[in-house]
Design a protein around this motif. Structure first.
Motif, PDB file in Angstrom:
ATOM      1  N   ASP A 104      12.602 -46.144  49.365  1.00  0.00           N
ATOM      2  CA  ASP A 104      12.533 -46.323  47.930  1.00  0.00           C
ATOM      3  C   ASP A 104      14.168 -45.764  47.382  1.00  0.00           C
ATOM      4  OD1 ASP A 104      12.446 -46.367  45.303  1.00  0.00           O
ATOM      5  OD2 ASP A 104      10.589 -45.631  44.953  1.00  0.00           O
ATOM      6  N   PRO A 105      14.935 -46.715  46.892  1.00  0.00           N
ATOM      7  CA  PRO A 105      16.042 -46.000  46.572  1.00  0.00           C
ATOM      8  C   PRO A 105      15.972 -44.980  45.131  1.00  0.00           C
ATOM      9  CG  PRO A 105      15.903 -48.347  45.859  1.00  0.00           C
ATOM     10  CD  PRO A 105      14.822 -48.040  46.819  1.00  0.00           C
ATOM     11  N   ALA A 106      14.928 -45.180  44.569  1.00  0.00           N
ATOM     12  CA  ALA A 106      14.601 -44.330  43.458  1.00  0.00           C
ATOM     13  C   ALA A 106      14.472 -42.790  43.833  1.00  0.00           C
ATOM     14  CB  ALA A 106      13.640 -44.741  42.433  1.00  0.00           C
ATOM     15  N   LYS A 107      14.157 -42.589  45.309  1.00  0.00           N
ATOM     16  CA  LYS A 107      14.005 -41.351  45.741  1.00  0.00           C
ATOM     17  C   LYS A 107      15.140 -40.944  45.964  1.00  0.00           C
ATOM     18  CE  LYS A 107       9.244 -42.144  47.015  1.00  0.00           C
ATOM     19  NZ  LYS A 107       8.249 -42.092  48.092  1.00  0.00           N
ATOM     20  N   TYR A 108      16.227 -41.258  46.279  1.00  0.00           N
ATOM     21  CA  TYR A 108      17.549 -40.907  46.493  1.00  0.00           C
ATOM     22  C   TYR A 108      18.154 -39.866  45.705  1.00  0.00           C
ATOM     23  CZ  TYR A 108      22.605 -40.907  47.419  1.00  0.00           C
ATOM     24  OH  TYR A 108      23.901 -40.552  47.744  1.00  0.00           O
ATOM     25  N   ILE A 109      18.696 -38.631  46.171  1.00  0.00           N
ATOM     26  CA  ILE A 109      19.455 -37.909  45.340  1.00  0.00           C
ATOM     27  C   ILE A 109      20.672 -37.711  45.477  1.00  0.00           C
ATOM     28  CG2 ILE A 109      19.681 -35.228  44.708  1.00  0.00           C
ATOM     29  CD1 ILE A 109      16.666 -34.994  46.095  1.00  0.00           C
ATOM     30  N   PRO A 110      21.552 -38.109  44.260  1.00  0.00           N
ATOM     31  CA  PRO A 110      23.121 -38.426  44.713  1.00  0.00           C
ATOM     32  C   PRO A 110      23.578 -37.126  45.340  1.00  0.00           C
ATOM     33  CG  PRO A 110      22.345 -39.064  42.426  1.00  0.00           C
ATOM     34  CD  PRO A 110      21.184 -38.114  43.152  1.00  0.00           C
ATOM     35  N   GLY A 111      24.448 -37.656  46.495  1.00  0.00           N
ATOM     36  CA  GLY A 111      25.247 -36.690  47.234  1.00  0.00           C
ATOM     37  C   GLY A 111      24.512 -36.177  48.504  1.00  0.00           C
ATOM     38  N   PHE A 112      23.328 -36.520  48.645  1.00  0.00           N
ATOM     39  CA  PHE A 112      22.519 -35.867  49.606  1.00  0.00           C
ATOM     40  C   PHE A 112      22.049 -36.872  50.664  1.00  0.00           C
ATOM     41  CE2 PHE A 112      22.190 -32.668  46.400  1.00  0.00           C
ATOM     42  CZ  PHE A 112      22.251 -31.669  47.047  1.00  0.00           C
ATOM     43  N   ASP A 113      21.270 -36.512  51.855  1.00  0.00           N
ATOM     44  CA  ASP A 113      20.802 -37.317  52.758  1.00  0.00           C
ATOM     45  C   ASP A 113      19.522 -37.886  52.261  1.00  0.00           C
ATOM     46  OD1 ASP A 113      22.675 -36.695  54.680  1.00  0.00           O
ATOM     47  OD2 ASP A 113      21.654 -35.116  55.715  1.00  0.00           O
ATOM     48  N   LEU A 114      19.480 -39.105  52.718  1.00  0.00           N
ATOM     49  CA  LEU A 114      18.118 -40.018  52.423  1.00  0.00           C
ATOM     50  C   LEU A 114      17.299 -40.013  53.636  1.00  0.00           C
ATOM     51  CD1 LEU A 114      16.185 -41.047  50.331  1.00  0.00           C
ATOM     52  CD2 LEU A 114      17.500 -43.518  50.873  1.00  0.00           C
ATOM     53  N   PRO A 115      16.530 -39.199  53.835  1.00  0.00           N
ATOM     54  CA  PRO A 115      15.622 -39.199  55.351  1.00  0.00           C
ATOM     55  C   PRO A 115      15.152 -40.860  55.364  1.00  0.00           C
ATOM     56  CG  PRO A 115      14.905 -37.420  53.843  1.00  0.00           C
ATOM     57  CD  PRO A 115      15.656 -38.337  52.708  1.00  0.00           C
ATOM     58  N   GLY A 173      22.694 -54.379  40.947  1.00  0.00           N
ATOM     59  CA  GLY A 173      22.367 -53.179  40.371  1.00  0.00           C
ATOM     60  C   GLY A 173      23.081 -51.977  40.982  1.00  0.00           C
ATOM     61  N   TYR A 174      23.523 -51.022  40.634  1.00  0.00           N
ATOM     62  CA  TYR A 174      24.250 -49.989  41.217  1.00  0.00           C
ATOM     63  C   TYR A 174      23.984 -48.475  40.339  1.00  0.00           C
ATOM     64  CZ  TYR A 174      27.817 -50.329  37.620  1.00  0.00           C
ATOM     65  OH  TYR A 174      28.526 -50.515  36.385  1.00  0.00           O
ATOM     66  N   LEU A 175      24.365 -47.574  41.275  1.00  0.00           N
ATOM     67  CA  LEU A 175      24.604 -46.210  40.437  1.00  0.00           C
ATOM     68  C   LEU A 175      25.684 -45.596  41.160  1.00  0.00           C
ATOM     69  CD1 LEU A 175      23.577 -43.615  39.150  1.00  0.00           C
ATOM     70  CD2 LEU A 175      22.303 -42.998  41.198  1.00  0.00           C
ATOM     71  N   ALA A 176      26.637 -45.309  40.303  1.00  0.00           N
ATOM     72  CA  ALA A 176      28.008 -44.546  40.828  1.00  0.00           C
ATOM     73  C   ALA A 176      27.930 -43.072  40.194  1.00  0.00           C
ATOM     74  CB  ALA A 176      29.139 -45.311  40.188  1.00  0.00           C
ATOM     75  N   PHE A 177      28.305 -42.125  40.892  1.00  0.00           N
ATOM     76  CA  PHE A 177      28.414 -40.518  40.397  1.00  0.00           C
ATOM     77  C   PHE A 177      29.330 -39.977  40.911  1.00  0.00           C
ATOM     78  CE2 PHE A 177      26.117 -41.349  44.585  1.00  0.00           C
ATOM     79  CZ  PHE A 177      26.712 -40.347  45.468  1.00  0.00           C
ATOM     80  N   THR A 178      29.802 -38.755  40.033  1.00  0.00           N
ATOM     81  CA  THR A 178      30.864 -37.934  40.881  1.00  0.00           C
ATOM     82  C   THR A 178      30.208 -36.700  40.165  1.00  0.00           C
ATOM     83  OG1 THR A 178      32.049 -38.217  38.551  1.00  0.00           O
ATOM     84  CG2 THR A 178      32.564 -39.494  40.273  1.00  0.00           C
ATOM     85  N   PHE A 179      30.623 -35.665  41.051  1.00  0.00           N
ATOM     86  CA  PHE A 179      30.456 -34.216  40.566  1.00  0.00           C
ATOM     87  C   PHE A 179      31.760 -33.398  40.626  1.00  0.00           C
ATOM     88  CE2 PHE A 179      26.528 -35.616  42.395  1.00  0.00           C
ATOM     89  CZ  PHE A 179      25.457 -35.227  41.682  1.00  0.00           C
ATOM     90  N   ASP A 180      32.161 -32.934  39.661  1.00  0.00           N
ATOM     91  CA  ASP A 180      33.677 -32.124  39.575  1.00  0.00           C
ATOM     92  C   ASP A 180      33.432 -30.892  38.938  1.00  0.00           C
ATOM     93  OD1 ASP A 180      35.746 -34.028  40.219  1.00  0.00           O
ATOM     94  OD2 ASP A 180      34.454 -35.501  38.565  1.00  0.00           O
ATOM     95  N   ASP A 181      34.350 -29.894  39.399  1.00  0.00           N
ATOM     96  CA  ASP A 181      34.536 -28.456  38.958  1.00  0.00           C
ATOM     97  C   ASP A 181      34.886 -28.749  37.377  1.00  0.00           C
ATOM     98  OD1 ASP A 181      35.110 -25.741  38.777  1.00  0.00           O
ATOM     99  OD2 ASP A 181      37.087 -26.526  38.592  1.00  0.00           O
ATOM    100  N   ASP A 182      34.215 -27.737  36.640  1.00  0.00           N
ATOM    101  CA  ASP A 182      34.512 -27.897  35.167  1.00  0.00           C
ATOM    102  C   ASP A 182      34.958 -26.578  34.381  1.00  0.00           C
ATOM    103  OD1 ASP A 182      34.715 -29.335  32.778  1.00  0.00           O
ATOM    104  OD2 ASP A 182      32.781 -28.507  32.202  1.00  0.00           O
TER     105      ASP A 182
END
Length: 460
Positions: A104-115, A173-182
Motif C-alpha cells: 500500500d503506497p499510503a504506508k510509505y514514509i517519504p525518504g525511507f525504505d518501504l519493506p 497521481g504522485y507525491l513529490a517531497f523535499t527535506f532541507d536544512d532551515d
C-alpha cells in the motif's frame, strides 16, 4: 467547493421586496395622503411590516459555531530522513522471494525504505564534497525515486544535507517531497547539544489535475533527534490548485510574537491562521482566526475570528468580539458578533445591512453551543423606494439559546423616509405580534398593535 452565502442575505432581500417594493405602491394603498407631509398611517404600517420581516430573519447569531478550534494541519508532522541509505541495500530484493505481497503506497514514509518493495540503492562518487545516494523502490502499483545528499561530519559520521524524491502511482497521481536544512548549517541531521530546523515540502497531485502543496518548518530541541509527532511546528503553508486555478491558500503562524506555532511539549499554544478560499461563481472567502491548541485536540478552542466573503452580490464581513469589543473573546464574556453586508449591484433595492448581536458566551472555552443571545440590533439602507433606512432593536425577555431565534422582548424601531421625516416605535414583541407607541418627525404620536405578520390590528 460550494458557495457559502450568508444566511441573512435571503431574508434581507425578501424583507426589502415585501416592505419596500420598487414602485412604491405599498405606500399609496388605503387611506390617502396628508398634504405637505409623510403618509403617516402607511408609515405606521411600515413599522409593523418591518418588525415582522426582522423577526423572520434567519441570520445565525451564534457565529462562534463557525470559529475553528483546531486549525487544519496544526498536527501535521513527518519523520525526517536524517541518515543515509545503507550501501548494503544496493541489491535487488526480488518479489518472488517475498511471496505475493500487496504493498500500500499510503504506508510509505517519504525518504525511507518501504519493506517488501523491489529496491536498488546506488551511491555515486562525491561531488564538491557531497556524496549522492540514489534509491529506487518499486511495486505493482507505484515506483519511488529519492536522492540523499550527504557528507562526513565531525568524527567521520555521515550527515544528511538534503533529501528529495517522488512517488508515482501507476494509475496516475504522485507525491513529490523535499527535506532541507532551515537554519544555515546545511545539515538536517541533528548535532549534539544543538537544536535543528528543517523545511519540508510535499506536493500531491492526482489524475484530475488537483495539486496540493504543503510547506512545513519544524524544530528539534538541542540534543534531540527529529521525531514524528514530537517536533515543534514553526509555521506551515498550504496551497491547493485545480489546473491553473488556486482554490485555497492557508498559513499557520505563531500568534502573539511567539516563534513557534505548535509545540506538543507545551501546555498550550496560540496559533494564528490566515486562509483564503476561492468558491464557485468567483466568490472569495477570507478568514483570520486565532486558536489555543493543546496536545489533546479535545481541549482546543478559538479566541479570535474574522471572515470576509466577496461575491458577485457584494461583500459580507463577520467579526466576533469579546468583552468591551476586544478582538479576543474568552469564556463568560459578554461578546458581540458583528455582520456587515455592502451590496455591489447598483440595481438592488438593498444597499447595505449591519447587525450586532450581543451574546453571553459559555463559561466553558470552546463550548459555543452554550452561548445565549442577549440583544439584537439591525440596520438596513435602501437605494430605491420611499424608505431610506430602517433600524430594529430587540432585547429578548429571556436569553435565547443556540439554534433559536429571538421573538419576544422589548422592541425599538425607526423608519427614515427618503424625502424627509421619520417614524419611531417603542413597545414589546410577543408570539402574537407587536404592541407599543409611535412618534413621527411631524410631531404626531399614538399607539398601535400589529399581528405576527405585521398587519395593524388597532388604529394609531
Amino acid at each position: 467547493m460550494t458557495l457559502r452565502i450568508p444566511r441573512f442575505l435571503v431574508p434581507a432581500v425578501l424583507a426589502a421586496a415585501v416592505i419596500f417594493p420598487l414602485s412604491g405602491c405599498w405606500f399609496s394603498s388605503g387611506s390617502g395622503k396628508v398634504a405637505g407631509g409623510d403618509d403617516y398611517p402607511n408609515s405606521i404600517e411600515t413599522l409593523g411590516r418591518t418588525a415582522a420581516a426582522e423577526r423572520a430573519d434567519t441570520t445565525d447569531w451564534n457565529g462562534w459555531n463557525d470559529a475553528p478550534g483546531t486549525p487544519p494541519g496544526v498536527y501535521d508532522s513527518e519523520q525526517v530522513p536524517d541518515s543515509v541509505p545503507r550501501s548494503n541495500d544496493s541489491v535487488l530484493v526480488r518479489r518472488a522471494d517475498l511471496g505475493d505481497i500487496h504493498l500500500d503506497p499510503a504506508k510509505y514514509i517519504p525518504g525511507f525504505d518501504l519493506p517488501g518493495a523491489n529496491r536498488i540503492v546506488d551511491t555515486l562518487l562525491p561531488e564538491g564534497g557531497l556524496r549522492r545516494t540514489v534509491r529506487v523502490q518499486s511495486a505493482d502499483l507505484f515506483i519511488i525515486r529519492d536522492t540523499t545528499w550527504s557528507s562526513l561530519g565531525l568524527g567521520g559520521k555521515p550527515e544528511v544535507r538534503r533529501v528529495s524524491g517522488r512517488l508515482d502511482l501507476i494509475a496516475g497521481g504522485y507525491l513529490a517531497f523535499t527535506f532541507d536544512d532551515d537554519e544555515g548549517d546545511s545539515s538536517i541531521t541533528p548535532r549534539a547539544g544543538v537544536g535543528s530546523k528543517v523545511r519540508m515540502r510535499f506536493t500531491t497531485g492526482n489524475a484530475s489535475g488537483r495539486v496540493e502543496e504543503k510547506i512545513l518548518r519544524f524544530y528539534a530541541a538541542p540534543g534531540l533527534p527529529f521525531t514524528k509527532g514530537k517536533d515543534a511546528l514553526l509555521n506551515a503553508r498550504t496551497t491547493i490548485r485545480q489546473g491553473n486555478d488556486t482554490l485555497l491558500t492557508r498559513a499557520l503562524l505563531p500568534a502573539g510574537g511567539d516563534s513557534v506555532s505548535y509545540d506538543p511539549a507545551r501546555d498550550s499554544n496560540r496559533v494564528e491562521v490566515e486562509q483564503a478560499t476561492h468558491l464557485a461563481g468567483g466568490a472569495l472567502e477570507e478568514s483570520y482566526y486565532v486558536s489555543v491548541v493543546f496536545a489533546d485536540s479535545g481541549r482546543n478552542y478559538p479566541v479570535r475570528y474574522r471572515r470576509v466573503l466577496s461575491a458577485f452580490a457584494g461583500v459580507t464581513e463577520t467579526t466576533l468580539l469579546g468583552r468591551d469589543s476586544l478582538p479576543d473573546f474568552a469564556p463568560g464574556d459578554t461578546g458581540r458578533m458583528r455582520a456587515v453586508f455592502a451590496s455591489s449591484i447598483a440595481t438592488d433595492t438593498l444597499e447595505g445591512f449591519e447587525a450586532t448581536y450581543r451574546v453571553k458566551l459559555s463559561d466553558t472555552a470552546g463550548h459555543s453551543r452554550g452561548n445565549t443571545l442577549l440583544r439584537v440590533e439591525r440596520g438596513r439602507t435602501f437605494r430605491l423606494g420611499r424608505t431610506a433606512s430602517t433600524r430594529y432593536v430587540l432585547v429578548p425577555s429571556a436569553p435565547v439559546p443556540d439554534g433559536m431565534r429571538p421573538r419576544a422582548g422589548a422592541l425599538d424601531m425607526r423608519v427614515d423616509l427618503r424625502t424627509s421625516g421619520w417614524v419611531k416605535f417603542s413597545g414589546t414583541a410577543s408570539a402574537s405580534g407587536f404592541t407599543g407607541s409611535w412618534t413621527s418627525s411631524q410631531g404626531r404620536s399614538g399607539t398601535a398593535s400589529f399581528d405576527s405578520l405585521g398587519a395593524r390590528v388597532s388604529s394609531p
